[in-house]
Design a protein around this motif. Structure first.
Motif, mmCIF file in Angstrom:
data_model
loop_
_atom_site.group_PDB
_atom_site.id
_atom_site.type_symbol
_atom_site.label_atom_id
_atom_site.label_comp_id
_atom_site.label_asym_id
_atom_site.label_seq_id
_atom_site.Cartn_x
_atom_site.Cartn_y
_atom_site.Cartn_z
ATOM 1 N N UNK A 114 0.748 -1.212 -0.148
ATOM 2 C CA UNK A 114 0.288 0.087 -0.080
ATOM 3 C C UNK A 114 0.753 1.267 0.135
ATOM 4 N N UNK A 115 0.443 2.154 -0.706
ATOM 5 C CA UNK A 115 1.282 3.754 -0.456
ATOM 6 C C UNK A 115 0.642 4.102 0.427
ATOM 7 N N UNK B 281 -7.053 3.277 5.168
ATOM 8 C CA UNK B 281 -7.341 1.938 5.577
ATOM 9 C C UNK B 281 -7.487 1.823 7.233
ATOM 10 N N UNK B 282 -6.105 2.778 7.995
ATOM 11 C CA UNK B 282 -6.257 3.319 9.123
ATOM 12 C C UNK B 282 -7.314 4.048 9.739
ATOM 13 N N UNK B 283 -7.942 4.812 8.576
ATOM 14 C CA UNK B 283 -9.184 5.750 9.168
ATOM 15 C C UNK B 283 -10.459 4.889 9.240
ATOM 16 N N UNK B 284 -10.669 4.028 8.392
ATOM 17 C CA UNK B 284 -11.641 3.153 8.444
ATOM 18 C C UNK B 284 -11.518 2.352 9.669
ATOM 19 N N UNK C 75 -6.361 -0.978 -2.563
ATOM 20 C CA UNK C 75 -6.060 -2.165 -3.275
ATOM 21 C C UNK C 75 -6.317 -3.506 -2.696
ATOM 22 N N UNK C 76 -6.622 -4.379 -3.767
ATOM 23 C CA UNK C 76 -7.002 -5.877 -3.358
ATOM 24 C C UNK C 76 -5.897 -6.466 -2.379
ATOM 25 N N UNK C 77 -6.686 -7.055 -1.309
ATOM 26 C CA UNK C 77 -5.820 -7.864 -0.362
ATOM 27 C C UNK C 77 -6.499 -7.806 0.895
ATOM 28 N N UNK D 95 -6.348 -6.463 3.738
ATOM 29 C CA UNK D 95 -6.879 -5.446 4.731
ATOM 30 C C UNK D 95 -8.384 -4.867 4.015
ATOM 31 N N UNK D 96 -8.316 -4.961 2.553
ATOM 32 C CA UNK D 96 -9.706 -4.523 1.938
ATOM 33 C C UNK D 96 -10.790 -5.508 2.312
ATOM 34 N N UNK D 97 -10.406 -7.002 2.339
ATOM 35 C CA UNK D 97 -11.232 -7.966 2.361
ATOM 36 C C UNK D 97 -11.894 -7.990 3.647
ATOM 37 N N UNK D 98 -10.997 -7.892 4.685
ATOM 38 C CA UNK D 98 -11.329 -8.044 6.239
ATOM 39 C C UNK D 98 -12.173 -6.860 6.414
ATOM 40 N N UNK D 99 -11.921 -5.444 6.254
ATOM 41 C CA UNK D 99 -12.822 -4.383 6.527
ATOM 42 C C UNK D 99 -14.039 -4.428 5.739
ATOM 43 N N UNK D 100 -14.095 -5.027 4.506
ATOM 44 C CA UNK D 100 -15.385 -4.974 3.821
ATOM 45 C C UNK D 100 -16.273 -6.200 4.473
ATOM 46 N N UNK D 101 -15.626 -7.143 5.103
ATOM 47 C CA UNK D 101 -16.599 -8.184 5.638
ATOM 48 C C UNK D 101 -16.999 -7.552 7.214
ATOM 49 N N UNK D 102 -16.253 -6.793 7.591
ATOM 50 C CA UNK D 102 -16.846 -6.232 8.928
ATOM 51 C C UNK D 102 -17.808 -5.234 8.660
ATOM 52 N N UNK D 103 -17.845 -4.472 7.596
ATOM 53 C CA UNK D 103 -18.709 -3.393 7.390
ATOM 54 C C UNK D 103 -20.037 -4.140 6.882
ATOM 55 N N UNK D 104 -19.962 -5.297 6.228
ATOM 56 C CA UNK D 104 -21.095 -6.160 5.930
ATOM 57 C C UNK D 104 -21.815 -6.585 7.166
ATOM 58 N N UNK D 105 -21.013 -6.921 8.050
ATOM 59 C CA UNK D 105 -21.521 -7.233 9.360
ATOM 60 C C UNK D 105 -22.239 -6.241 10.169
ATOM 61 N N UNK D 106 -21.795 -4.992 9.985
ATOM 62 C CA UNK D 106 -22.485 -3.862 10.871
ATOM 63 C C UNK D 106 -23.611 -3.701 10.121
ATOM 64 N N UNK D 107 -23.572 -3.526 8.603
ATOM 65 C CA UNK D 107 -24.687 -3.268 7.701
ATOM 66 C C UNK D 107 -25.998 -4.291 8.153
#
Length: 205
Positions: free
Chosen positions: A1-2, A9-12, A39-41, A43-55
């Motif tokens: 990641x740049x 990622x850290x903000x989220x 970027x795919x990886x 970090x994105x997958x794990x954060x997406x999974x948790x956001x789906x849980x929250x929703x």
């Protein structure tokens, strides 16, 4: 990641690791957009999974779970210096290092949170102090690994957020893995003195 991706990622992660109040639920679309831009990886997958849980979770249920794991279980402690120093005199000095890093960046947690809370360190990175924040995370990596493992044992979706933070760091070394295993087996040191001017309670946030 740049650097821009790390800050996003850290903000989220910072928002997701805080108490799930209106800021989280009102900002889900913004958070999802930020995660989609990573970027795919892992970090994105794990954060997406948790956001789906929250929703898909009623806010009171999510809040109750947050309290149950982070406030009532010491092994799921989000305060990073606790793992290395427990409630000992040395923890006070370690907390001052975190406080200095925040002060140097001109950042003070708005809710009076301790400076070593993982959400606060993530926010420090999101605000632009990526280098200092990552150094603090790397120094605390064994504790973060123990936190992730404890959350997984509790079957908590918050394990995804902590795993996402770890995924933004370099791969762990053999020494760090050994330190994490030792912490998990032995727990932090015990000595309930010397924490002034800071305090830590099971139920406090």
């Amino acid at each position: 990641m740049n650097e821009g991706d790390l800050r996003s990622a850290h903000m989220v992660a910072s928002v997701l690791l805080g108490y799930p109040d209106e800021r989280l639920h009102d900002g889900l679309d913004v958070l999802a957009e930020a995660v989609a831009g990573l970027p795919a990886g892992e970090a994105r997958e794990r954060l997406s999974a948790f956001l789906s849980h929250v929703a898909g979770t009623p806010p009171p249920e999510l809040a109750a779970h947050y309290v149950a794991v982070f406030d009532l279980k010491r092994r799921c402690c989000p305060y990073l210096t606790y793992y290395a120093y427990g409630d000992t005199r040395k923890r006070g000095a370690a907390l001052l290092r975190f406080k200095h890093a925040l002060a140097t960046a001109g950042f003070e947690p708005s809710d009076g949170e301790l400076p070593d809370h993982l959400a606060v360190v993530c926010e420090l990175s999101a605000r632009g102090a990526v280098g200092p924040a990552r150094r603090l995370m790397l120094e605390s990596r064994p504790g973060i690994e123990v936190l992730r493992a404890a959350l997984e044992e509790e079957r908590s979706p918050y394990a995804d957020v902590v795993a996402a933070v770890l995924a933004t760091l370099r791969p762990s070394s053999a020494r760090e893995r050994q330190a994490a295993l030792r912490l998990a087996a032995q727990g932090p040191p015990a000595e309930a003195v010397g924490l002034e001017p800071y305090t830590f309670t099971e139920a406090g946030r």
